[in-house]
Design a protein around this motif. Structure first.
Motif, PDB file in Angstrom:
ATOM      1  N   ASP A 262       0.797  -1.323   0.103  1.00 45.50           N
ATOM      2  CA  ASP A 262       0.039   0.063   0.021  1.00 45.50           C
ATOM      3  C   ASP A 262       0.830   1.319  -0.037  1.00 45.50           C
ATOM      4  O   ASP A 262       1.811   1.386   0.650  1.00 45.50           O
ATOM      5  CB  ASP A 262      -0.781  -0.161   1.215  1.00 45.50           C
ATOM      6  CG  ASP A 262      -2.027   0.949   1.077  1.00 45.50           C
ATOM      7  OD1 ASP A 262      -3.279   0.631   0.350  1.00 45.50           O
ATOM      8  OD2 ASP A 262      -1.934   2.125   1.204  1.00 45.50           O
TER       9      ASP A 262
ATOM     10  N   ARG B 254      -7.298  -2.563   5.517  1.00 48.99           N
ATOM     11  CA  ARG B 254      -8.596  -2.423   5.000  1.00 48.99           C
ATOM     12  C   ARG B 254      -8.701  -2.797   3.371  1.00 48.99           C
ATOM     13  O   ARG B 254      -9.667  -3.030   2.998  1.00 48.99           O
ATOM     14  CB  ARG B 254      -9.141  -0.973   4.954  1.00 48.99           C
ATOM     15  CG  ARG B 254      -9.613  -0.630   6.403  1.00 48.99           C
ATOM     16  CD  ARG B 254     -10.079   0.940   6.401  1.00 48.99           C
ATOM     17  NE  ARG B 254      -8.970   1.790   6.501  1.00 48.99           N
ATOM     18  CZ  ARG B 254      -8.297   2.252   7.422  1.00 48.99           C
ATOM     19  NH1 ARG B 254      -9.033   1.923   8.943  1.00 48.99           N
ATOM     20  NH2 ARG B 254      -7.611   3.037   7.305  1.00 48.99           N
TER      21      ARG B 254
ATOM     22  N   ASP C 158      -4.698   1.125   6.659  1.00 54.24           N
ATOM     23  CA  ASP C 158      -5.046   1.227   5.061  1.00 54.24           C
ATOM     24  C   ASP C 158      -4.814  -0.172   4.425  1.00 54.24           C
ATOM     25  O   ASP C 158      -5.477  -0.616   3.622  1.00 54.24           O
ATOM     26  CB  ASP C 158      -4.202   2.280   4.333  1.00 54.24           C
ATOM     27  CG  ASP C 158      -4.924   3.593   4.784  1.00 54.24           C
ATOM     28  OD1 ASP C 158      -4.021   4.944   4.606  1.00 54.24           O
ATOM     29  OD2 ASP C 158      -6.087   3.846   5.186  1.00 54.24           O
TER      30      ASP C 158
ATOM     31  N   SER D 172       0.178   3.970   1.325  1.00 57.66           N
ATOM     32  CA  SER D 172      -0.023   4.613   2.506  1.00 57.66           C
ATOM     33  C   SER D 172       0.888   4.032   3.859  1.00 57.66           C
ATOM     34  O   SER D 172       1.196   3.025   3.454  1.00 57.66           O
ATOM     35  CB  SER D 172      -1.511   4.468   3.151  1.00 57.66           C
ATOM     36  OG  SER D 172      -1.560   4.865   4.430  1.00 57.66           O
TER      37      SER D 172
END
Length: 123
Positions: free
Chosen positions: A98, A108, A105, A100
């Motif tokens: 990811d 998810r 994050d 992020s």
């Protein structure tokens, strides 16, 4: 185009060790997070471990103390060392990444997934 390529899966016996690798190409995740998820037959995909490039690591309770995640930011590669494997660790293991730096994050829904590698632990 971002690609995550896993390697290292296989068939082992209970109590054995196995290491997985995931090489990322197409972008660097030096400011993001990378991790591993797994999916056993008939079950939902679950989180296994994650790493931020400041070396913070996170583990699910089911693997804590047995698995170790590490990374090489130069090689843009993340590793998963699995010790004391159990039959219940049998699953397809997926690398995830990811952009992020927030673990939430990644949990998810990662921006990127690998194709998965099979790990089978016999009793």
């Amino acid at each position: 185009q971002v690609q995550l390529v896993e390697s290292g899966g296989g068939l082992v016996q209970a109590g054995d060790s196995l290491s997985l690798s995931c090489a990322a190409s197409g972008r660097t995740f030096s400011s993001g997070t990378m991790g591993w998820f797994r999916q056993a037959p008939g079950k939902e995909r679950e989180f296994v471990a994650a790493i931020k490039w400041n070396d913070s690591t996170y583990y699910s309770d089911s693997v804590k103390g047995r698995f170790t995640i590490s990374g090489d930011s130069v090689k843009n590669t993340v590793y998963l060392k699995m010790n004391s494997l159990k039959p219940e660790d049998t699953a397809i293991y997926y690398c995830a990444a990811d952009r992020s730096d927030l673990i939430g994050d990644l949990l998810r829904g990662p921006d990127y997934w690998g194709q998965g590698t099979q790990v089978t632990v016999s009793s």
